[in-house]
Scaffold this active site. Structure first.
Site, short mmCIF file in Angstrom:
data_model
loop_
_atom_site.label_atom_id
_atom_site.label_comp_id
_atom_site.label_asym_id
_atom_site.label_seq_id
_atom_site.Cartn_x
_atom_site.Cartn_y
_atom_site.Cartn_z
N LYS A 9 -57.34 -2.18 48.74
CA LYS A 9 -58.18 -1.12 49.28
C LYS A 9 -59.56 -1.10 48.60
O LYS A 9 -59.74 -1.74 47.55
CB LYS A 9 -57.48 0.23 49.10
CG LYS A 9 -56.18 0.37 49.92
CD LYS A 9 -55.57 1.75 49.75
CE LYS A 9 -54.29 1.91 50.57
NZ LYS A 9 -53.74 3.28 50.47
N TYR A 49 -54.97 3.82 60.77
CA TYR A 49 -54.11 4.89 60.25
C TYR A 49 -53.79 5.95 61.31
O TYR A 49 -53.49 7.09 60.95
CB TYR A 49 -54.77 5.55 59.04
CG TYR A 49 -54.51 4.85 57.71
CD1 TYR A 49 -53.21 4.63 57.25
CD2 TYR A 49 -55.55 4.44 56.90
CE1 TYR A 49 -52.96 4.01 56.03
CE2 TYR A 49 -55.32 3.82 55.66
CZ TYR A 49 -54.02 3.62 55.24
OH TYR A 49 -53.77 3.01 54.04
N PHE A 57 -54.93 14.97 55.08
CA PHE A 57 -55.79 14.05 54.33
C PHE A 57 -56.38 12.94 55.20
O PHE A 57 -57.01 12.02 54.67
CB PHE A 57 -55.02 13.46 53.14
CG PHE A 57 -53.73 12.76 53.50
CD1 PHE A 57 -53.74 11.44 53.96
CD2 PHE A 57 -52.52 13.40 53.36
CE1 PHE A 57 -52.56 10.79 54.29
CE2 PHE A 57 -51.33 12.76 53.69
CZ PHE A 57 -51.36 11.45 54.15
N ARG A 85 -43.72 -3.91 49.12
CA ARG A 85 -43.75 -2.47 48.82
C ARG A 85 -43.16 -2.20 47.43
O ARG A 85 -43.63 -1.30 46.72
CB ARG A 85 -43.01 -1.66 49.90
CG ARG A 85 -43.84 -1.57 51.19
CD ARG A 85 -43.28 -0.56 52.17
NE ARG A 85 -43.39 0.81 51.71
CZ ARG A 85 -44.44 1.59 51.91
NH1 ARG A 85 -45.51 1.13 52.54
NH2 ARG A 85 -44.44 2.84 51.48
N THR A 91 -46.21 5.66 46.68
CA THR A 91 -47.53 6.11 47.14
C THR A 91 -48.25 6.87 46.04
O THR A 91 -49.43 6.62 45.78
CB THR A 91 -47.35 7.04 48.37
OG1 THR A 91 -46.51 6.39 49.32
CG2 THR A 91 -48.68 7.40 48.99
N ARG A 102 -49.42 0.00 41.62
CA ARG A 102 -49.95 1.37 41.61
C ARG A 102 -49.75 2.05 40.26
O ARG A 102 -50.62 2.78 39.78
CB ARG A 102 -49.32 2.18 42.75
CG ARG A 102 -49.91 1.78 44.11
CD ARG A 102 -49.10 2.32 45.25
NE ARG A 102 -49.81 2.23 46.54
CZ ARG A 102 -49.25 2.49 47.71
NH1 ARG A 102 -47.98 2.88 47.76
NH2 ARG A 102 -49.94 2.39 48.82
N ASN A 112 -55.13 4.36 45.78
CA ASN A 112 -53.96 3.76 45.14
C ASN A 112 -53.93 2.24 45.28
O ASN A 112 -52.88 1.62 45.27
CB ASN A 112 -52.67 4.43 45.63
CG ASN A 112 -52.54 4.38 47.14
OD1 ASN A 112 -53.33 3.74 47.83
ND2 ASN A 112 -51.51 5.04 47.68
N HIS A 115 -52.25 -1.43 50.01
CA HIS A 115 -51.50 -0.99 51.19
C HIS A 115 -50.45 -2.04 51.52
O HIS A 115 -50.68 -3.23 51.32
CB HIS A 115 -52.42 -0.83 52.40
CG HIS A 115 -51.67 -0.67 53.70
ND1 HIS A 115 -51.19 0.54 54.12
CD2 HIS A 115 -51.26 -1.59 54.62
CE1 HIS A 115 -50.54 0.37 55.26
NE2 HIS A 115 -50.56 -0.91 55.59
N GLU A 126 -49.99 -3.91 62.50
CA GLU A 126 -51.05 -4.00 61.47
C GLU A 126 -51.59 -5.43 61.32
O GLU A 126 -52.80 -5.62 61.13
CB GLU A 126 -50.53 -3.47 60.14
CG GLU A 126 -50.26 -1.96 60.20
CD GLU A 126 -49.71 -1.40 58.90
OE1 GLU A 126 -49.45 -2.17 57.95
OE2 GLU A 126 -49.53 -0.17 58.83
#
Ligand code: GDP
Length: 137
Positions: A9, A49, A57, A85, A91, A102, A112, A115, A126
């Site tokens: 990110k 998203y 948010f 993941r 998250t 993270r 964070n 993704h 995606e």
């Protein structure tokens, strides 16, 4: 071989964490099938998203995701979705397991660093959102 969409990110790119993330991906034997640096518009971030559009948010998240360059990748491997993941961690970095990306690098629940797709259907959407057939090896 399963495929998943991974992103470093804008916070991760700005903080010089691309190398750290790529080193972990290579160390864990996930295969990079596609990769490019992009700078999303807010509309592109909103499309990506869209599933979160009702969340409080959403505006802040899409501002952040369009705030600077991000590295988008397709990763492949056995159970690549769950594997990536697991490498990312929860998250909320405060709840992320020790040694995850993270846990080690995130500074904020939103900023964070990385993704990852959360299911085969989202991975298909995606990866297709960012890459066409000619951009994948
Ligand atoms: P992920 O799959 O672990 O990335 O988490 P989600 O799909 O639930 O959320 C997507 C992204 O929205 C997260 O990675 C964060 O960047 C952001 N996010 C999630 N929860 C919150 C929150 O409570 N507040 C804010 N500001 N951002 C959040």
């Amino acid at each position: 071989m399963e495929q998943t969409l991974a992103i470093v990110k804008p916070d991760g790119v700005a903080r010089g964490l691309i190398g750290q993330v790529l080193a972990r991906i290579e160390e864990k034997k996930l295969t990079i099938k596609a990769m490019k640096l992009i700078h999303m518009t807010q509309a592109q971030a909103e499309g990506f998203y869209a599933v979160h559009k009702e969340r409080p948010f959403f505006g802040s998240l899409t501002d952040f995701m369009s705030s600077g360059p991000a590295l988008v990748m397709i990763l492949a491997g056995d159970h690549a979705i769950a594997h990536w993941r697991e490498m990312m961690g929860a998250t909320n970095y405060k709840e992320a397991a020790e040694g995850t990306i993270r846990s080690d690098y995130a500074t904020d629940i939103e900023k964070n660093v990385v993704h990852g797709s959360d299911a085969p259907e989202t991975a298909a959407f995606e990866t297709g959102y960012f890459f066409n057939a000619f951009e994948r090896v």
